[in-house]
Write a protein that holds these residues in place. Structure first.
Motif, PDB file in Angstrom:
ATOM      1  N   MET A   1      25.041  62.605  22.969  1.00 32.61           N
ATOM      2  CA  MET A   1      25.323  61.319  22.484  1.00 32.61           C
ATOM      3  C   MET A   1      25.684  61.546  20.944  1.00 32.61           C
ATOM      4  N   ILE A   2      26.832  61.356  20.648  1.00 29.08           N
ATOM      5  CA  ILE A   2      27.188  61.819  19.195  1.00 29.08           C
ATOM      6  C   ILE A   2      26.795  60.084  18.541  1.00 29.08           C
ATOM      7  N   HIS A   3      25.842  60.174  17.487  1.00 31.28           N
ATOM      8  CA  HIS A   3      25.538  58.754  17.097  1.00 31.28           C
ATOM      9  C   HIS A   3      25.309  58.828  15.569  1.00 31.28           C
ATOM     10  N   LEU A   4      26.096  57.850  14.986  1.00 33.06           N
ATOM     11  CA  LEU A   4      26.075  57.865  13.497  1.00 33.06           C
ATOM     12  C   LEU A   4      25.807  56.422  13.107  1.00 33.06           C
ATOM     13  N   GLU A   5      25.043  56.447  11.957  1.00 30.88           N
ATOM     14  CA  GLU A   5      24.234  55.063  11.672  1.00 30.88           C
ATOM     15  C   GLU A   5      24.975  54.897  10.128  1.00 30.88           C
ATOM     16  N   ALA A   6      25.043  53.610   9.752  1.00 31.57           N
ATOM     17  CA  ALA A   6      25.549  53.069   8.605  1.00 31.57           C
ATOM     18  C   ALA A   6      24.468  53.144   7.499  1.00 31.57           C
ATOM     19  N   GLY A   7      23.205  53.065   7.604  1.00 28.24           N
ATOM     20  CA  GLY A   7      22.238  53.050   6.912  1.00 28.24           C
ATOM     21  C   GLY A   7      20.641  53.239   7.626  1.00 28.24           C
ATOM     22  N   TYR A   8      19.825  52.839   6.619  1.00 28.23           N
ATOM     23  CA  TYR A   8      18.559  52.668   7.380  1.00 28.23           C
ATOM     24  C   TYR A   8      18.355  51.817   8.560  1.00 28.23           C
ATOM     25  N   GLY A   9      17.958  52.176   9.741  1.00 24.07           N
ATOM     26  CA  GLY A   9      17.777  51.382  10.856  1.00 24.07           C
ATOM     27  C   GLY A   9      19.118  51.010  11.558  1.00 24.07           C
ATOM     28  N   GLY A  10      20.189  51.432  11.297  1.00 22.81           N
ATOM     29  CA  GLY A  10      21.349  51.077  11.736  1.00 22.81           C
ATOM     30  C   GLY A  10      21.833  49.757  11.123  1.00 22.81           C
ATOM     31  N   LYS A  11      21.400  49.281  10.089  1.00 23.58           N
ATOM     32  CA  LYS A  11      21.901  48.034   9.653  1.00 23.58           C
ATOM     33  C   LYS A  11      23.340  48.470   8.943  1.00 23.58           C
ATOM     34  N   SER A  12      24.173  47.510   9.394  1.00 21.66           N
ATOM     35  CA  SER A  12      25.658  47.810   8.703  1.00 21.66           C
ATOM     36  C   SER A  12      26.078  47.204   7.355  1.00 21.66           C
TER      37      SER A  12
ATOM     38  N   GLU B   1      26.579  65.952  12.181  1.00 24.89           N
ATOM     39  CA  GLU B   1      26.492  65.418  13.709  1.00 24.89           C
ATOM     40  C   GLU B   1      27.187  66.238  14.528  1.00 24.89           C
ATOM     41  N   LEU B   2      28.337  66.661  14.214  1.00 27.43           N
ATOM     42  CA  LEU B   2      29.366  67.311  15.273  1.00 27.43           C
ATOM     43  C   LEU B   2      28.949  68.698  15.459  1.00 27.43           C
ATOM     44  N   ASN B   3      28.208  69.270  14.312  1.00 25.90           N
ATOM     45  CA  ASN B   3      27.823  70.705  14.298  1.00 25.90           C
ATOM     46  C   ASN B   3      26.484  70.575  15.341  1.00 25.90           C
ATOM     47  N   TRP B   4      25.874  69.779  15.195  1.00 25.37           N
ATOM     48  CA  TRP B   4      24.491  69.636  15.841  1.00 25.37           C
ATOM     49  C   TRP B   4      24.945  69.341  17.519  1.00 25.37           C
ATOM     50  N   LYS B   5      25.617  68.340  17.767  1.00 30.20           N
ATOM     51  CA  LYS B   5      25.727  67.970  19.081  1.00 30.20           C
ATOM     52  C   LYS B   5      26.656  68.607  19.842  1.00 30.20           C
ATOM     53  N   LEU B   6      27.794  69.189  19.196  1.00 29.30           N
ATOM     54  CA  LEU B   6      28.923  69.841  19.739  1.00 29.30           C
ATOM     55  C   LEU B   6      28.774  71.377  19.692  1.00 29.30           C
ATOM     56  N   LEU B   7      28.203  71.883  18.733  1.00 24.20           N
ATOM     57  CA  LEU B   7      28.125  73.233  18.466  1.00 24.20           C
ATOM     58  C   LEU B   7      26.484  73.954  18.473  1.00 24.20           C
ATOM     59  N   GLY B   8      25.696  72.976  18.452  1.00 28.53           N
ATOM     60  CA  GLY B   8      24.395  73.597  18.753  1.00 28.53           C
ATOM     61  C   GLY B   8      23.798  74.093  17.307  1.00 28.53           C
ATOM     62  N   ASN B   9      24.447  73.509  16.173  1.00 24.79           N
ATOM     63  CA  ASN B   9      23.983  74.014  14.761  1.00 24.79           C
ATOM     64  C   ASN B   9      23.987  75.824  14.879  1.00 24.79           C
ATOM     65  N   SER B  10      25.289  76.203  15.349  1.00 30.93           N
ATOM     66  CA  SER B  10      25.740  77.557  15.529  1.00 30.93           C
ATOM     67  C   SER B  10      25.528  78.332  14.163  1.00 30.93           C
TER      68      SER B  10
END
Length: 379
Positions: free
Chosen positions: A149-160, A295-304
């Motif tokens: 799951m690609i998950h991006l937050e805007a700030g602490y606790g996901g508060k926009s 996030e993309l490096n971690w979830k899609l490329l496994g931090n290669s």
């Protein structure tokens, strides 16, 4: 002073839904999402060199590169996917996309964008786990691993940003409604009508209704019997409304970390604008690009250690033609850029011998070109 008003949906408080009708908020969200509309590629790093992934790389990395640069799914282009993610992150505080993989080899084949209302996040003490819900409120998939799951937050606790600014923006919505009422009343300041004689109460009433009706309808007003109009200057209440409207828009600029001139709040000089936009790139765009890349490096490329994603910031910082060509000339002359690299940035085909890091003013190649030109001219 501004009076209490209801919003278009009948409510008396600002919500995420009616906040989007504020022009400053809409503009800020569009600006932030549009900055994601630049090329994103997967690179392979080999010592000091790097290159964009091609058909010589493993199928897994080729598939990831295709998702980010050509088609995240059959539903949208990369530009549309990144814009959806950024809109969601700034409005709801979270952006989610489920990674669909080939069950045989676990190669990512699609990125499915999900509305935040359809996703629940649970922390199990080690990592986040996700549950996806359908329109009927029932769970469709549960116990989804963080790597899927690609998950991006805007700030602490996901508060926009909208959550943080909701109180200040409530004033902006009230101002907008007050302005709408002002326009509905004919966009006019108060007017005093002077009559040389004495009018009865009934005549005064009829005159006022006729005058107000013509002003509101935008028609040419006809004055009779020596009537003279006297327009009052802008009232303190109207002046306050204009000042507070700018203040509210400035709050939006602060919350979303956007230069005021991008929201039409100032008229800067060329040099000030250039400096402001460079600051916007450094303090707003670059951190967001880095967040996406990690996030993309971690979830899609496994931090290669070999492969990584990269936003092409050159597309964002693209200068005017004269400035770009002068910059390329300096870079090529000082031998830290090859001619073909400059041509690639301008979407031009390479030429043979253009991959060398040479100063064209001091190498034999420059003399060869001059000799060729001499022969072409018949000299």
């Amino acid at each position: 002073m501004l009076k209490s008003m209801t919003f278009g949906d009948g409510s008396t408080s600002l919500t995420k839904g009616n906040a989007l009708t504020l022009p400053a908020v809409y503009a800020a969200l569009a600006i932030l999402s549009d900055t994601l509309n630049i090329p994103v590629n997967v690179f392979k790093e080999d010592g000091k060199n790097k290159r964009i992934v091609d058909d010589t790389d493993p199928p897994y990395e080729q598939s990831v590169h295709k998702l980010l640069s050509k088609s995240p799914s059959r539903l949208y282009t990369p530009s549309q996917w990144f814009k959806q993610m950024e809109y969601s992150r700034n409005i709801y505080g979270n952006a989610f996309s489920y990674i669909i993989r080939n069950p045989r080899n676990m190669i990512p084949t699609a990125l499915r964008f999900l509305h935040p209302d359809k996703v629940r996040v649970d922390f199990n003490g080690v990592e986040n786990r996700y549950t996806i819900y359908g329109d009927n409120g029932l769970a469709v998939l549960s116990n989804i691993k963080a790597m899927d799951m690609i998950h991006l937050e805007a700030g602490y606790g996901g508060k926009s940003p909208l959550d943080w600014a909701i109180e200040a923006l409530s004033l902006g919505k009230s101002i907008q409604n007050a302005g709408t009422e002002y326009f509905n009343e004919g966009m006019t300041n108060k007017v005093i009508l002077s009559h040389p004689g004495q009018l009865s109460a009934g005549a005064q009433k009829n005159l006022k209704e006729s005058f107000d009706r013509q002003m509101k309808d935008g028609r040419t007003v006809t004055l009779e019997e020596g009537l003279k109009p006297y327009t009052l200057t802008i009232s303190p209440e109207q002046r306050q409304m204009l000042e507070l409207s700018n203040a509210s828009a400035m709050d939006v600029a602060r919350v979303f970390n956007i230069p005021p001139h991008m929201l039409g709040l100032s008229d800067p000089t060329y040099s000030n604008m250039e400096s402001s936009e460079l600051s916007f790139t450094k303090h707003n765009c670059r951190p967001r690009y880095r967040m996406y890349e990690q996030e993309l490096n971690w979830k899609l490329l496994g931090n290669s250690d070999e492969y990584f994603t990269k936003f092409n910031m050159n597309a964002l910082l693209r200068a005017d033609l004269k400035t770009r060509y002068e910059s390329y000339g300096i870079a090529i002359t000082n031998r830290w850029m090859a001619p073909n690299e400059a041509r690639e940035l301008e979407d031009m085909n390479p030429y043979e011998g253009g991959d060398k890091y040479e100063n064209p003013n001091t190498t034999s190649g420059a003399n060869d070109i001059n000799d060729d030109n001499t022969e072409d001219n018949g000299e």
